[in-house]
Design a protein around this motif. Structure first.
Motif, short mmCIF file in Angstrom:
data_model
loop_
_atom_site.label_atom_id
_atom_site.label_comp_id
_atom_site.label_asym_id
_atom_site.label_seq_id
_atom_site.Cartn_x
_atom_site.Cartn_y
_atom_site.Cartn_z
N LEU A 37 0.83 -1.22 0.00
CA LEU A 37 0.00 0.00 0.00
C LEU A 37 0.86 1.26 0.00
N ALA A 38 2.00 1.23 0.69
CA ALA A 38 2.89 2.40 0.71
C ALA A 38 3.46 2.66 -0.68
N ILE A 39 3.78 1.61 -1.41
CA ILE A 39 4.32 1.77 -2.76
C ILE A 39 3.23 2.25 -3.71
N VAL A 40 2.05 1.65 -3.64
CA VAL A 40 0.95 2.02 -4.53
C VAL A 40 0.48 3.45 -4.25
N GLY A 41 0.46 3.84 -2.98
CA GLY A 41 -0.03 5.16 -2.62
C GLY A 41 0.99 6.28 -2.76
N TRP A 61 11.31 -7.41 0.55
CA TRP A 61 11.28 -6.30 1.50
C TRP A 61 12.56 -6.19 2.32
N GLN A 62 13.40 -7.23 2.36
CA GLN A 62 14.68 -7.11 3.04
C GLN A 62 15.67 -6.25 2.25
N PHE A 63 15.39 -6.04 0.96
CA PHE A 63 16.33 -5.33 0.10
C PHE A 63 15.79 -4.04 -0.47
N VAL A 64 14.49 -3.86 -0.44
CA VAL A 64 13.86 -2.69 -1.05
C VAL A 64 13.37 -1.74 0.03
N SER A 65 13.71 -0.49 -0.12
CA SER A 65 13.25 0.55 0.80
C SER A 65 11.92 1.08 0.29
N VAL A 66 10.91 1.03 1.13
CA VAL A 66 9.57 1.50 0.76
C VAL A 66 9.51 3.00 0.94
#
Length: 123
Positions: A37-41, A61-66
């Motif tokens: 949701l953080a990425i989509v929003g 999610w261990q490698f990508v910063s949202v």
């Protein structure tokens, strides 16, 4: 000593032999709805990577910063739903533990060259 590309090709070959095991990290990543949701929003540009010590099944999610949009997404349940949460949360924790046991047990068998049985590893 084999080169990096040779080792990468060998690793990809072994990964293709056990492609069904990639479903577990995908399921764990999809269950993290707050980050999706953080990425989509998020409206704008963001590039972020992070490196850390994985504590469980490694997901994206261990490698990508949202991106942080400054908006808090409340996924809490109303007080009326508390009895459902008291039952649901322990069940979800047990299911996650079973998935991890099957995943890591199957990875162990794959590395040893043995046939793996995901359900048998959960016991």
């Amino acid at each position: 000593m084999p080169g990096f590309v040779t080792r990468l090709e060998a690793g990809m070959e072994r990964a293709r032999e056990h492609l069904v095991l990639t479903a577990v990290p995908i399921v764990f990543a999809l269950l993290n709805t707050n980050k999706i949701l953080a990425i989509v929003g998020f409206d704008g540009g963001h590039i972020g990577f992070k490196f850390g010590f994985p504590l469980s099944v490694i997901t994206v999610w261990q490698f990508v910063s949202v991106p942080d949009s400054g908006v808090t997404v409340n996924t809490g349940l109303p007080i009326e739903m508390l009895p459902v949460a008291v039952v649901t949360v322990p069940v979800l924790i047990v299911l996650q533990a079973l998935l991890q046991a099957g995943y890591f047990g199957s990875l162990k068998n794959a590395l040893l060259g043995e046939p793996y049985d995901f359900v048998q590893q959960c016991r």
